[in-house]
Design a protein around this motif. Sequence first.
Motif, PDB file in Angstrom:
ATOM      1  N   THR A   1       0.835  -1.203   0.000  1.00  7.11           N
ATOM      2  CA  THR A   1       0.000   0.000   0.000  1.00  7.11           C
ATOM      3  C   THR A   1       0.863   1.243   0.000  1.00  7.11           C
ATOM      4  O   THR A   1       1.984   1.224   0.511  1.00  7.11           O
ATOM      5  CB  THR A   1      -0.936   0.029   1.226  1.00  7.11           C
ATOM      6  OG1 THR A   1      -1.778   1.170   1.147  1.00  7.11           O
ATOM      7  CG2 THR A   1      -0.160   0.083   2.528  1.00  7.11           C
ATOM      8  N   ALA A   2       0.324   2.322  -0.565  1.00  7.70           N
ATOM      9  CA  ALA A   2       1.038   3.597  -0.554  1.00  7.70           C
ATOM     10  C   ALA A   2       0.863   4.274   0.801  1.00  7.70           C
ATOM     11  O   ALA A   2       0.008   3.903   1.608  1.00  7.70           O
ATOM     12  CB  ALA A   2       0.505   4.506  -1.669  1.00  7.70           C
TER      13      ALA A   2
ATOM     14  N   TRP B   1      -2.130   3.631   8.989  1.00  7.88           N
ATOM     15  CA  TRP B   1      -0.845   3.981   9.595  1.00  7.88           C
ATOM     16  C   TRP B   1      -0.372   2.875  10.531  1.00  7.88           C
ATOM     17  O   TRP B   1       0.812   2.512  10.551  1.00  7.88           O
ATOM     18  CB  TRP B   1      -0.945   5.313  10.349  1.00  7.88           C
ATOM     19  CG  TRP B   1      -0.881   6.516   9.475  1.00  7.88           C
ATOM     20  CD1 TRP B   1      -1.875   7.407   9.204  1.00  7.88           C
ATOM     21  CD2 TRP B   1       0.259   6.983   8.739  1.00  7.88           C
ATOM     22  NE1 TRP B   1      -1.441   8.377   8.348  1.00  7.88           N
ATOM     23  CE2 TRP B   1      -0.133   8.157   8.040  1.00  7.88           C
ATOM     24  CE3 TRP B   1       1.570   6.521   8.594  1.00  7.88           C
ATOM     25  CZ2 TRP B   1       0.736   8.866   7.224  1.00  7.88           C
ATOM     26  CZ3 TRP B   1       2.438   7.236   7.780  1.00  7.88           C
ATOM     27  CH2 TRP B   1       2.013   8.398   7.108  1.00  7.88           C
ATOM     28  N   GLU B   2      -1.283   2.331  11.341  1.00 10.01           N
ATOM     29  CA  GLU B   2      -0.913   1.247  12.239  1.00 10.01           C
ATOM     30  C   GLU B   2      -0.435   0.033  11.450  1.00 10.01           C
ATOM     31  O   GLU B   2       0.520  -0.649  11.837  1.00 10.01           O
ATOM     32  CB  GLU B   2      -2.107   0.867  13.123  1.00 10.01           C
ATOM     33  CG  GLU B   2      -2.466   1.911  14.182  1.00 10.01           C
ATOM     34  CD  GLU B   2      -1.311   2.179  15.135  1.00 10.01           C
ATOM     35  OE1 GLU B   2      -0.602   1.199  15.515  1.00 10.01           O
ATOM     36  OE2 GLU B   2      -1.088   3.340  15.504  1.00 10.01           O
ATOM     37  N   PHE B   3      -1.113  -0.241  10.342  1.00 12.54           N
ATOM     38  CA  PHE B   3      -0.735  -1.356   9.482  1.00 12.54           C
ATOM     39  C   PHE B   3       0.670  -1.149   8.913  1.00 12.54           C
ATOM     40  O   PHE B   3       1.500  -2.061   8.925  1.00 12.54           O
ATOM     41  CB  PHE B   3      -1.758  -1.502   8.358  1.00 12.54           C
ATOM     42  CG  PHE B   3      -1.366  -2.484   7.293  1.00 12.54           C
ATOM     43  CD1 PHE B   3      -1.366  -3.840   7.550  1.00 12.54           C
ATOM     44  CD2 PHE B   3      -1.002  -2.044   6.029  1.00 12.54           C
ATOM     45  CE1 PHE B   3      -1.009  -4.753   6.559  1.00 12.54           C
ATOM     46  CE2 PHE B   3      -0.649  -2.942   5.041  1.00 12.54           C
ATOM     47  CZ  PHE B   3      -0.653  -4.305   5.308  1.00 12.54           C
ATOM     48  N   LEU B   4       0.951   0.070   8.436  1.00 15.85           N
ATOM     49  CA  LEU B   4       2.279   0.354   7.888  1.00 15.85           C
ATOM     50  C   LEU B   4       3.370   0.183   8.938  1.00 15.85           C
ATOM     51  O   LEU B   4       4.436  -0.371   8.667  1.00 15.85           O
ATOM     52  CB  LEU B   4       2.312   1.773   7.318  1.00 15.85           C
ATOM     53  CG  LEU B   4       1.614   1.988   5.976  1.00 15.85           C
ATOM     54  CD1 LEU B   4       1.572   3.459   5.629  1.00 15.85           C
ATOM     55  CD2 LEU B   4       2.289   1.206   4.868  1.00 15.85           C
TER      56      LEU B   4
ATOM     57  N   GLU C   1       8.524   9.915   9.765  1.00 16.49           N
ATOM     58  CA  GLU C   1       8.474   9.967  11.231  1.00 16.49           C
ATOM     59  C   GLU C   1       8.204   8.598  11.836  1.00 16.49           C
ATOM     60  O   GLU C   1       8.600   8.322  12.969  1.00 16.49           O
ATOM     61  CB  GLU C   1       7.405  10.962  11.679  1.00 16.49           C
ATOM     62  CG  GLU C   1       7.750  12.415  11.384  1.00 16.49           C
ATOM     63  CD  GLU C   1       6.599  13.367  11.702  1.00 16.49           C
ATOM     64  OE1 GLU C   1       5.526  12.876  12.154  1.00 16.49           O
ATOM     65  OE2 GLU C   1       6.765  14.585  11.505  1.00 16.49           O
ATOM     66  N   GLN C   2       7.515   7.733  11.082  1.00 14.92           N
ATOM     67  CA  GLN C   2       7.222   6.399  11.596  1.00 14.92           C
ATOM     68  C   GLN C   2       8.501   5.583  11.788  1.00 14.92           C
ATOM     69  O   GLN C   2       8.537   4.670  12.611  1.00 14.92           O
ATOM     70  CB  GLN C   2       6.286   5.649  10.635  1.00 14.92           C
ATOM     71  CG  GLN C   2       5.024   6.386  10.236  1.00 14.92           C
ATOM     72  CD  GLN C   2       4.248   6.902  11.425  1.00 14.92           C
ATOM     73  OE1 GLN C   2       3.972   6.170  12.364  1.00 14.92           O
ATOM     74  NE2 GLN C   2       3.887   8.175  11.374  1.00 14.92           N
ATOM     75  N   LEU C   3       9.542   5.929  11.050  1.00 13.71           N
ATOM     76  CA  LEU C   3      10.779   5.174  11.152  1.00 13.71           C
ATOM     77  C   LEU C   3      11.392   5.288  12.538  1.00 13.71           C
ATOM     78  O   LEU C   3      12.088   4.381  12.994  1.00 13.71           O
ATOM     79  CB  LEU C   3      11.782   5.651  10.095  1.00 13.71           C
ATOM     80  CG  LEU C   3      11.300   5.580   8.637  1.00 13.71           C
ATOM     81  CD1 LEU C   3      12.379   6.058   7.698  1.00 13.71           C
ATOM     82  CD2 LEU C   3      10.849   4.188   8.285  1.00 13.71           C
TER      83      LEU C   3
END
Length: 368
Positions: free
Chosen positions: A273-274, A287-290, A325-327
């Motif tokens: 997904t993008a 976002w949680e999935f990513l 930022e998720q990184l």
Amino acid sequence: MFSWRHWTDYPSTVRGLQSIFQEQEMTETVHDTEGHGYLATFIGKNGRFLILRVHSHGLVTLDLQCCEGDNIAQVDNLLNALEKKMKSLLHGNIRRVKRLPALTRGAAVDRYWPTADGRLVEYDIDRVLYDEDSAYQNIKILHSQQFGNILILNGDVNLADSDLPYTQAIMGGGKENYAGKEVLILGGGDGGILAEAVKLKPKMITMVEISFNVYIDQMVIDGCRTHMRKTCGTVLDNLKGDCYQVLVEDCVPVLRKYVEEGKTFDYVINDLTAVPISTAPEEDSTWEFLRLILDLSIKVLRPTGKYFTQGNCANLTEALTLYEEQLGRLSCPVDFSKEVVCVPSYMELYPCNSYRALLMSEGSLVLP
């Protein structure tokens, strides 16, 4: 669409146009705008319907709708007459005139699809090759004279025959050595990544084809096997080959099992997904999935392993920043870089190859 520099006496402008509508035998209906300029609709022969709107800030819009089979030359003559009259009535005060191409509504073949940042694009699509609803989504494969066959999932352009640059980018832009390596592909139901990776002589490729959040299901594989052969070649003819296997399973349990077993890969390529374009409540689950996929993928990477994924339209800078930022929330520290490529059928620049990240001595992460 007309725009002029200074406000003028729009009632006299409207009266000046009425002679043309009368010549066309069009019946006028004036609508109450509560003081916000002027609005009228005109109905004429052959089902023609025209909306005239005069805005108080100096904009006039004319929207002419016609039925299939109407005389296009007559329609053009009407628009030309209206444009000529407007220029005469406004005495050269028009700042800009813009005539937009006609939109075809309700056609058997839908040619209009949005870009990731919400711009409407008209494709040169001339026929529908595949249009089916699976348990999870609508799957279309359409033919474009320019881009070849295009896979569209739930109204989102995924990949076309022309889009080898996307596939090459998400695999590392030709800079990686896949020979003798173990590769995990998440998603990629069109078979494009798998087909290109097989050519590079890996030891084994495992492709996992479904997730609880984004569904790349068996019907996608079936449709692409038949209609996207320029993209997938023969790799989808069987779900198992000499150096690959395709698992039509939920990728999350599969990843968790690999983590528990200590199974690792040289490359993980995430084509599920993008990046979401907002943090609205409905996007929270994405976002949680990513984050979950990122975290599990890092855990199955070998010390020298690399992780590749897509981003989103290059114009969506805020969304891409949020993704970066998720990184910082992963189970181990990461660093990264990114690269932007042009994907032909997307008609936009797309970060599709390398957020290249170093996992402190544990491996490296590449996120397009």
